[in-house]
Design a protein around this motif. Structure first.
Motif, mmCIF file in Angstrom:
data_model
loop_
_atom_site.group_PDB
_atom_site.id
_atom_site.type_symbol
_atom_site.label_atom_id
_atom_site.label_comp_id
_atom_site.label_asym_id
_atom_site.label_seq_id
_atom_site.Cartn_x
_atom_site.Cartn_y
_atom_site.Cartn_z
ATOM 1 N N LEU A 197 -46.870 40.853 3.446
ATOM 2 C CA LEU A 197 -46.299 40.111 4.569
ATOM 3 C C LEU A 197 -46.931 38.724 4.704
ATOM 4 O O LEU A 197 -46.250 37.748 5.029
ATOM 5 N N LEU A 198 -48.241 38.629 4.476
ATOM 6 C CA LEU A 198 -48.889 37.321 4.547
ATOM 7 C C LEU A 198 -48.352 36.389 3.463
ATOM 8 O O LEU A 198 -48.111 35.195 3.709
ATOM 9 N N GLU A 199 -48.155 36.927 2.278
ATOM 10 C CA GLU A 199 -47.612 36.111 1.185
ATOM 11 C C GLU A 199 -46.168 35.704 1.486
ATOM 12 O O GLU A 199 -45.781 34.553 1.286
ATOM 13 N N TRP A 200 -45.377 36.663 1.980
ATOM 14 C CA TRP A 200 -43.982 36.365 2.327
ATOM 15 C C TRP A 200 -43.906 35.382 3.504
ATOM 16 O O TRP A 200 -43.130 34.411 3.474
ATOM 17 N N GLY A 201 -44.709 35.624 4.533
ATOM 18 C CA GLY A 201 -44.676 34.756 5.704
ATOM 19 C C GLY A 201 -45.042 33.330 5.396
ATOM 20 O O GLY A 201 -44.503 32.388 5.999
ATOM 21 N N ALA A 202 -45.938 33.131 4.458
ATOM 22 C CA ALA A 202 -46.358 31.774 4.096
ATOM 23 C C ALA A 202 -45.233 30.995 3.457
ATOM 24 O O ALA A 202 -45.245 29.741 3.461
ATOM 25 N N ARG A 203 -44.221 31.693 2.925
ATOM 26 C CA ARG A 203 -43.098 31.011 2.278
ATOM 27 C C ARG A 203 -41.966 30.716 3.243
ATOM 28 O O ARG A 203 -40.999 30.025 2.877
ATOM 29 N N GLN A 204 -42.054 31.245 4.469
ATOM 30 C CA GLN A 204 -40.971 31.034 5.434
ATOM 31 C C GLN A 204 -41.107 29.672 6.106
ATOM 32 O O GLN A 204 -42.199 29.227 6.447
ATOM 33 N N ALA A 205 -39.991 28.994 6.297
ATOM 34 C CA ALA A 205 -40.010 27.655 6.906
ATOM 35 C C ALA A 205 -40.326 27.767 8.395
ATOM 36 O O ALA A 205 -39.988 28.743 9.028
#
Length: 295
Positions: A287-295
């Motif tokens: 989730l941290l990796e995915w969240g970092a890619r969200q605008a």
């Protein structure tokens, strides 16, 4: 969709998540866990998330990136100790000394809680007791701190609930300082409320340091014996991970409050009611990796 505004030093704007279907506050997870869907993006672009409730917040903007059952009240086990640490530091100095009593030791043993293995008669600084509280999740450390800074455990729990109201945690009720089951009923909170608390806790430099520590040793002095505590949070070691708090009881399942810093952004998340202990750390890392890619 339910919108609610929370004033946070690190956050601006409204936090909005889907409430999801209602779940009884004290129901235990049964059967295989099912993946939770995000509310911000198509399901095929988000990682699988398991358990009864989940929430991921970009604390730098106040934007909710993912949420399911975020406002469903349920037991949170030792995530309770984050509030204990936060309340203690509202009035205590890190150098204040607290003497451990036989009652503190018995409380952890008799309650079946995890322990920092404190020894009666030792006098430890508040700073060191915070490590004993947050790393091995010591119920003995929680009892000692609550007893000293209530004054008395009931007075301290009242402070915890007053602080929750002040922070806008309107779906939270604490019944003790450690999250252990109580004869009169467990306390409760929500994934959203615990994320709000996580943001506030990380504003304190000492708490941020403590929760990100994987292993801590206290050298013996004339006041106390030596102690070594290892963090129960296996997320630590992932890029930018700040830790926060783990928890488990039969009623709560496996829980995790977690945070990470990526590219100047602070992401704070909460997973409640997991059925597999190790999976919560893998989920949080993803989730941290995915969240970092969200605008």
């Amino acid at each position: 969709m339910r919108n609610r505004k929370a004033r946070l030093t690190l956050c601006v704007g409204a936090i909005a998540v889907a409430a999801g279907f209602a779940t009884p506050a004290h129901a235990q997870p049964t059967g295989p866990a099912t993946a939770l869907a995000t509310v911000q993006a198509p399901a095929d672009t988000t990682p699988a998330v398991y358990g009864r409730a989940a929430y991921l917040l970009d604390a730098s903007t106040g934007k909710a990136l993912l949420g399911r059952n975020a406002d469903t009240r349920m037991p949170i086990a030792s995530l309770t100790k984050t509030m204990t640490a936060y309340v203690v530091l509202q009035s205590a100095k890190p150098t204040d000394m607290v003497e451990i009593t036989p009652e503190d030791v018995r409380y952890a043993v008799n309650g079946g809680g995890t322990s920092a293995y404190l020894r009666a008669g030792d006098r430890l600084p508040v700073k060191e007791l915070l490590y004993g509280l947050m790393l091995p999740s010591g119920a003995d450390a929680a009892h000692a701190l609550a007893r000293a800074y209530g004054p008395g455990v009931p007075g301290f729990v009242a402070k915890m609930n007053d602080t929750a109201r002040r922070l806008g945690m309107t779906d939270t009720e604490y019944v003790n300082a450690d999250g252990l089951p109580m004869p009169g009923g467990d306390g409760h909170s929500t994934a959203r409320d615990q994320a709000l608390l996580g943001v506030k806790a990380l504003e304190n430099p000492l708490l941020k340091q403590v929760t990100a520590t994987r292993r801590h040793t206290v050298e013996q002095t004339a006041d106390h014996r030596s102690y070594t505590w290892t963090n129960t949070n296996k997320l630590l070691g992932a890029p930018g991970a700040l830790g926060l708090k783990t928890g488990f009881t039969r009623a709560a399942g496996f829980s995790l409050a977690f945070a990470g810093e990526r590219d100047g952004r602070l992401l704070v998340g909460v997973l409640l009611g997991e059925t597999v202990s190790s999976r919560r750390f893998d989920t949080a890392r993803t989730l941290l990796e995915w969240g970092a890619r969200q605008a």
